[in-house]
Design an enzyme around this catalytic site. Structure first.
Site, PDB file in Angstrom:
ATOM      1  N   THR A  89      29.643  37.833  63.349  1.00  0.00           N
ATOM      2  CA  THR A  89      29.146  36.532  63.791  1.00  0.00           C
ATOM      3  C   THR A  89      28.801  36.570  65.276  1.00  0.00           C
ATOM      4  O   THR A  89      28.742  37.656  65.882  1.00  0.00           O
ATOM      5  CB  THR A  89      30.143  35.407  63.385  1.00  0.00           C
ATOM      6  OG1 THR A  89      29.541  34.151  63.654  1.00  0.00           O
ATOM      7  CG2 THR A  89      31.473  35.500  64.102  1.00  0.00           C
ATOM      8  N   LYS A 112      25.499  39.821  65.941  1.00  0.00           N
ATOM      9  CA  LYS A 112      24.653  40.090  64.769  1.00  0.00           C
ATOM     10  C   LYS A 112      23.512  41.058  65.074  1.00  0.00           C
ATOM     11  O   LYS A 112      23.088  41.811  64.209  1.00  0.00           O
ATOM     12  CB  LYS A 112      24.079  38.779  64.223  1.00  0.00           C
ATOM     13  CG  LYS A 112      25.115  37.951  63.492  1.00  0.00           C
ATOM     14  CD  LYS A 112      24.533  36.666  62.951  1.00  0.00           C
ATOM     15  CE  LYS A 112      25.638  35.852  62.302  1.00  0.00           C
ATOM     16  NZ  LYS A 112      25.208  34.553  61.830  1.00  0.00           N
ATOM     17  N   ASP A 138      22.850  35.476  55.495  1.00  0.00           N
ATOM     18  CA  ASP A 138      22.714  34.132  56.084  1.00  0.00           C
ATOM     19  C   ASP A 138      21.593  33.324  55.430  1.00  0.00           C
ATOM     20  O   ASP A 138      21.763  32.131  55.161  1.00  0.00           O
ATOM     21  CB  ASP A 138      22.441  34.234  57.590  1.00  0.00           C
ATOM     22  CG  ASP A 138      23.704  34.495  58.395  1.00  0.00           C
ATOM     23  OD1 ASP A 138      24.781  34.031  57.990  1.00  0.00           O
ATOM     24  OD2 ASP A 138      23.597  35.154  59.445  1.00  0.00           O
ATOM     25  N   TYR A 175      29.989  24.349  61.355  1.00  0.00           N
ATOM     26  CA  TYR A 175      30.763  23.667  60.326  1.00  0.00           C
ATOM     27  C   TYR A 175      32.027  23.044  60.916  1.00  0.00           C
ATOM     28  O   TYR A 175      32.325  23.222  62.076  1.00  0.00           O
ATOM     29  CB  TYR A 175      31.066  24.599  59.151  1.00  0.00           C
ATOM     30  CG  TYR A 175      31.761  25.900  59.488  1.00  0.00           C
ATOM     31  CD1 TYR A 175      31.013  27.050  59.712  1.00  0.00           C
ATOM     32  CD2 TYR A 175      33.141  25.987  59.547  1.00  0.00           C
ATOM     33  CE1 TYR A 175      31.638  28.247  59.993  1.00  0.00           C
ATOM     34  CE2 TYR A 175      33.778  27.183  59.828  1.00  0.00           C
ATOM     35  CZ  TYR A 175      33.011  28.311  60.054  1.00  0.00           C
ATOM     36  OH  TYR A 175      33.633  29.498  60.330  1.00  0.00           O
ATOM     37  N   SER A 219      36.472  31.917  57.652  1.00  0.00           N
ATOM     38  CA  SER A 219      36.215  32.996  56.695  1.00  0.00           C
ATOM     39  C   SER A 219      37.495  33.605  56.125  1.00  0.00           C
ATOM     40  O   SER A 219      37.555  33.898  54.926  1.00  0.00           O
ATOM     41  CB  SER A 219      35.345  34.086  57.328  1.00  0.00           C
ATOM     42  OG  SER A 219      34.045  33.592  57.512  1.00  0.00           O
ATOM     43  N   ARG A 259      15.504  27.558  73.221  1.00  0.00           N
ATOM     44  CA  ARG A 259      15.572  27.550  74.691  1.00  0.00           C
ATOM     45  C   ARG A 259      14.748  28.710  75.258  1.00  0.00           C
ATOM     46  O   ARG A 259      13.914  28.522  76.127  1.00  0.00           O
ATOM     47  CB  ARG A 259      17.039  27.661  75.123  1.00  0.00           C
ATOM     48  CG  ARG A 259      17.223  27.801  76.606  1.00  0.00           C
ATOM     49  CD  ARG A 259      18.677  27.914  76.972  1.00  0.00           C
ATOM     50  NE  ARG A 259      19.338  29.087  76.397  1.00  0.00           N
ATOM     51  CZ  ARG A 259      20.580  29.445  76.648  1.00  0.00           C
ATOM     52  NH1 ARG A 259      21.335  28.700  77.438  1.00  0.00           N
ATOM     53  NH2 ARG A 259      21.109  30.523  76.097  1.00  0.00           N
ATOM     54  N   GLY A 299      27.672  22.794  58.147  1.00  0.00           N
ATOM     55  CA  GLY A 299      27.454  24.144  57.634  1.00  0.00           C
ATOM     56  C   GLY A 299      28.469  24.716  56.658  1.00  0.00           C
ATOM     57  O   GLY A 299      28.409  25.908  56.340  1.00  0.00           O
ATOM     58  N   GLY A 304      16.582  26.777  67.294  1.00  0.00           N
ATOM     59  CA  GLY A 304      17.379  27.954  67.641  1.00  0.00           C
ATOM     60  C   GLY A 304      16.738  29.192  67.052  1.00  0.00           C
ATOM     61  O   GLY A 304      16.026  29.110  66.036  1.00  0.00           O
TER      62      GLY A 304
END
Ligand code: ATR
Length: 274
Positions: free
Chosen positions: A61, A65, A101, A222, A17, A151, A242, A126
């Protein structure tokens, strides 16, 4: 005076970023800087009160969040429904929270595959903050069905509960990572939203056996072709990591902070997309 921005997370060393936002500031000749801040959960509240004095805005991040919400003065209703904030605006000491997002993922899927979310069946693998925000966004823009496997099954259920409240017309499914829906062969878009494969030594236990090779698969991670993407590719799916999501979620945050449109090309170049 230079406006300062940043990204807060743990781990955050891998974040691109700063390169991306600093390149966009330079291209528009905006006197601003963007840095990364590695902050553990127990130090989050103290860091946010420092940011209130020092930064004009910041990105959030993994793993903050959700935790950051209680530290903000106001949260956008969509971000609140998803319990996930990735962008904070500091408006003269008043902290406003948003999530970009879902928008970033939507635009990345369009750019990578030419696929529009409307009427599509999406499988989210996820159920963390970015997955929650994306699920709520995809439901709002007309997805046909959203399945969430995770999970921790209760978190997947939380996401589908959110969708059912906000967009009851969208079909939903939730389950564990090995409990794929019986109609999984109809899935159009798969999104890998877990952070597990950020760790080079680990591989998510997920099977593509019943998934159609016509589906497309994007990973929120990513900078690398994760084991998840390698399995999807071996099965014949079109894949993407990503980077574009990073760019588009960042571009939207940039505009919220500066009221200016950044150059997508400049941001892409900064994160290494040709
Ligand atoms: P983000 O905000 O980027 O979405 P997050 O909220 O910390 O990140 O969510 C991380 C995701 O990775 C969650 O889906 C998490 O699963 P749990 O809800 O069960 O914790 C998933 N994840 C992290 N470590 C994992 C592991 N070892 N195995 C499987 N999933 C994992």
């Amino acid at each position: 005076m230079t406006d300062c921005y940043g990204v807060i997370g743990y781990p955050v060393t891998h974040s691109k970023s700063p390169e991306m936002h600093n390149a966009a500031f330079n291209a528009l000749k905006i006197d601003a800087c963007y840095d990364k801040y590695s902050v553990k959960t127990e130090d989050l509240a103290q860091q946010v009160s420092l940011f209130k004095e020092q930064l004009s805005g910041w990105n959030v991040t993994v793993p903050h969040k959700n935790n950051i919400i209680e530290l903000l003065d106001w949260v956008d209703p969509v971000a609140l429904a998803a319990q996930s904030v990735n962008t904070v605006i500091n408006e003269n000491g008043k902290l406003l929270g948003y999530s970009t997002d879902g928008y970033g993922l939507e635009k990345a899927i369009e750019a990578e595959f030419g696929v529009n979310i409307k009427d599509k069946y999406i499988l989210l693998v996820g159920a963390g903050g970015a997955a929650q925000a994306s699920a709520v966004h995809f439901a709002a823009i007309g997805a046909r069905k959203i399945a969430v496997v995770n999970r921790t099954v209760s978190k997947a259920e939380f996401v589908t509960d959110c969708i059912e409240k906000l967009s009851p017309e969208v079909a939903t499914y939730f389950g564990g990572l090995q409990e794929l829906p019986s109609d999984v062969s109809e899935v159009d878009i798969i999104v890998q939203c877990t952070s597990l494969e950020l760790d080079e030594t680990r591989e998510l236990d997920f099977s593509f056996t019943d998934i159609s090779s016509d589906a497309v698969c994007i990973d929120m991670i990513y900078n690398k072709k994760t084991p998840f993407l390698q399995k999807a590719e071996a099965k014949g799916l079109r894949i993407a990591s990503g980077e574009q999501m990073l760019v588009y979620q960042g571009a939207k945050a940039f505009t919220m902070w500066t009221s200016q449109e950044p150059s997508i090309e400049v941001m892409k170049t900064a994160v290494g997309i040709k």
